[in-house]
Design a protein around this motif. Sequence first.
Motif, mmCIF file in Angstrom:
data_model
loop_
_atom_site.group_PDB
_atom_site.id
_atom_site.type_symbol
_atom_site.label_atom_id
_atom_site.label_comp_id
_atom_site.label_asym_id
_atom_site.label_seq_id
_atom_site.Cartn_x
_atom_site.Cartn_y
_atom_site.Cartn_z
ATOM 1 N N TYR A 183 8.389 1.445 -1.322
ATOM 2 C CA TYR A 183 7.120 2.136 -1.623
ATOM 3 C C TYR A 183 5.735 1.311 -2.034
ATOM 4 C CZ TYR A 183 11.087 4.382 -4.468
ATOM 5 O OH TYR A 183 12.062 4.869 -4.748
ATOM 6 N N PRO A 184 4.380 2.141 -2.338
ATOM 7 C CA PRO A 184 3.357 1.534 -1.876
ATOM 8 C C PRO A 184 3.147 -0.115 -2.808
ATOM 9 C CG PRO A 184 2.839 3.172 -2.192
ATOM 10 C CD PRO A 184 4.220 3.143 -2.194
ATOM 11 N N ARG A 185 2.585 -1.088 -2.676
ATOM 12 C CA ARG A 185 2.743 -2.421 -3.537
ATOM 13 C C ARG A 185 1.973 -2.471 -4.964
ATOM 14 N NH1 ARG A 185 6.266 -3.905 0.190
ATOM 15 N NH2 ARG A 185 5.464 -4.422 2.325
ATOM 16 N N ILE A 225 -0.557 -9.661 -2.616
ATOM 17 C CA ILE A 225 -1.722 -10.433 -1.724
ATOM 18 C C ILE A 225 -2.053 -10.317 -0.100
ATOM 19 C CG2 ILE A 225 -2.214 -13.125 -0.801
ATOM 20 C CD1 ILE A 225 -0.185 -13.688 -3.907
ATOM 21 N N ARG A 226 -0.969 -10.529 0.815
ATOM 22 C CA ARG A 226 -1.141 -9.951 2.365
ATOM 23 C C ARG A 226 -2.170 -8.342 2.701
ATOM 24 N NH1 ARG A 226 -2.355 -8.977 6.115
ATOM 25 N NH2 ARG A 226 -2.105 -9.123 8.271
ATOM 26 N N GLN A 227 -1.949 -8.267 1.638
ATOM 27 C CA GLN A 227 -2.769 -6.189 1.806
ATOM 28 C C GLN A 227 -4.188 -6.461 1.289
ATOM 29 O OE1 GLN A 227 -1.038 -2.642 -0.407
ATOM 30 N NE2 GLN A 227 -3.446 -2.269 -1.221
ATOM 31 N N LEU A 228 -4.710 -6.992 -0.250
ATOM 32 C CA LEU A 228 -5.986 -8.036 -0.357
ATOM 33 C C LEU A 228 -6.461 -8.606 0.423
ATOM 34 C CD1 LEU A 228 -4.972 -8.025 -4.247
ATOM 35 C CD2 LEU A 228 -6.023 -6.061 -3.003
ATOM 36 N N ALA A 283 -5.708 -1.543 -13.155
ATOM 37 C CA ALA A 283 -6.806 -1.063 -12.085
ATOM 38 C C ALA A 283 -7.971 -1.777 -11.125
ATOM 39 C CB ALA A 283 -7.886 -1.749 -13.963
ATOM 40 N N LEU A 284 -7.213 -1.877 -10.133
ATOM 41 C CA LEU A 284 -7.147 -2.148 -9.039
ATOM 42 C C LEU A 284 -7.147 -1.058 -8.028
ATOM 43 C CD1 LEU A 284 -5.109 -5.273 -7.472
ATOM 44 C CD2 LEU A 284 -7.595 -5.604 -7.484
ATOM 45 N N ARG A 285 -7.782 -0.925 -6.718
ATOM 46 C CA ARG A 285 -8.895 0.236 -6.250
ATOM 47 C C ARG A 285 -8.336 -0.520 -4.938
ATOM 48 N NH1 ARG A 285 -7.582 2.199 -10.295
ATOM 49 N NH2 ARG A 285 -8.912 3.549 -11.243
ATOM 50 N N THR A 286 -6.631 0.151 -4.687
ATOM 51 C CA THR A 286 -6.774 -0.256 -2.662
ATOM 52 C C THR A 286 -6.462 1.169 -2.331
ATOM 53 O OG1 THR A 286 -4.412 -0.910 -3.848
ATOM 54 C CG2 THR A 286 -5.534 -2.186 -3.863
ATOM 55 N N THR A 287 -6.290 0.875 -0.843
ATOM 56 C CA THR A 287 -6.266 2.312 -0.242
ATOM 57 C C THR A 287 -5.416 1.776 0.237
ATOM 58 O OG1 THR A 287 -8.581 2.806 0.386
ATOM 59 C CG2 THR A 287 -7.047 3.637 1.609
ATOM 60 N N GLU A 288 -4.199 2.954 0.272
ATOM 61 C CA GLU A 288 -2.723 1.924 1.050
ATOM 62 C C GLU A 288 -1.513 3.378 1.495
ATOM 63 O OE1 GLU A 288 0.082 0.092 -1.163
ATOM 64 O OE2 GLU A 288 -0.966 -0.183 -2.857
ATOM 65 N N SER A 289 -0.960 4.072 2.310
ATOM 66 C CA SER A 289 -0.139 5.029 2.702
ATOM 67 C C SER A 289 1.363 4.354 2.291
ATOM 68 C CB SER A 289 -0.173 5.368 3.910
ATOM 69 O OG SER A 289 -0.451 4.283 4.828
ATOM 70 N N PRO A 290 2.080 5.423 1.704
ATOM 71 C CA PRO A 290 3.278 5.032 1.548
ATOM 72 C C PRO A 290 3.920 4.876 2.875
ATOM 73 C CG PRO A 290 3.007 7.433 1.157
ATOM 74 C CD PRO A 290 1.883 6.787 1.448
#
Length: 449
Positions: free
Chosen positions: A69-71, A123-126, A183-190
């Motif tokens: 699943y997305p983080r 954390i790795r994503q941000l 409230a975080l706005r991140t871009t991630e694909s499944p």
Amino acid sequence: MRTVLRRPDFRLLFAGLLASMAAESILLLALAIWVKDLTGSDGLAGATIFAVIAPMTLAPLVGWFVDRYPRRPFFVAANLVTAVLLTPLLAVRDRADVWIIYAVAALYGLSYITLSAALSGLIRQLVPLDLLAEANGVLQTVRQGLRLIGPLAGAGLYAAVGGWMLAAIGMVGFLSAAAVVGALRTTESPPAGSGTRWLAEVGAGLRHLAREPALRRALFGYGLGSLAMGFSESLIFAYVDRGLGRDAAFVGVLVTVQGIGGLVGGLLSPAVVRRAGEVGTLAAGVAFFGPASLALTYPNLWLGFVAVLLAGVSLPLTMVGLHTLIQRRTPPGLLGRVAAASEAVVSGPQAFSIGAGALLVGALDYRLLFALIGLATLLAGGYLWHGRTLSPPPVARIPAPRRPVDRPGPAEGLTPADRPGPAEGLAPADRLVPAGQEAVGTSRPRRGR
């Protein structure tokens, strides 16, 4: 650490984690105190901690589930579920309800693994690769700071208003974390499936740990170190009682001093990673426990303070070194499984040694056991230090000097239309090189003046 805290996305994540970590620090010890109060048994109270640790055996399966699943949405959902899991505590009234506390403790342990695995990927994503050590250092510093006040606050709240208030505070903490991180706005694909059977996917984290040289050495060395360190959890009570001749409550004073050391270690850990690399930082953390344990073989109050201070410094160094190494050496789609598997590899031996230490302290002199722990952790630290070249210090960005670009002039028979334009006058840009070494190699171009 100020650099990573300037990032709005990490500040928001940090605010959410602060709420959940505060809830964790209040709950863990208070649940054991609650069981002790209801039953009057030290053994049943200690079994509460075992209930939290037992779900570590499910870590590979948990990591596989996290990686599907997305983080960010998964982390939010896991915090909401954790808040719901605490609600049965509101029904505890007497000794007959102790099973509810054990059930909640076990489910909370499962939730802890899940949240840790999801957080590592988030954390790795941000955070950029060169700021991972700072991000992990900030979180470890706060976690160690909460150790100074959280257990005491939890015990005080339980004594003042009872266990139901602890459950309510824990629920508020996890709900707050879910709201803030949501409230975080991140871009991630499944995440994409690998196409292999689910059993092979579940074991992929362990296979990655075994195949990657730096991770393999880190987990083997730290696993041995944590096996030795776990014995000290039981021995510290014998040190206070037989060595210092003080009541068991004095352990709380030593834990406070250890928390101060943890703050120092958390603040220093990013700088140590920059100088020694992740495996080198892990080695320093494990090795610091050696002299701390050896100092506890001689019962002296001030020497004991120094010893637990060193032990406090060691913990965040090991955590920051290990977590940063995992985040840098693991593909993002595999990070949940690797983080969960590493937690099991480290916590499993430690749980065994905690139980074994409780048995051995009654049969052997605690000073002999502390001496053996000191030697074992020094050997484990040396083994890790010899492998520090497997994860050299991260690269530093330095500017490369500009050099003039030769341009043909009119004397060479070129017309103005033949001469190079602004887009063709190029100079080398900044390059990434190992800190403290000469810049070499090629780099991307940028426009000249």
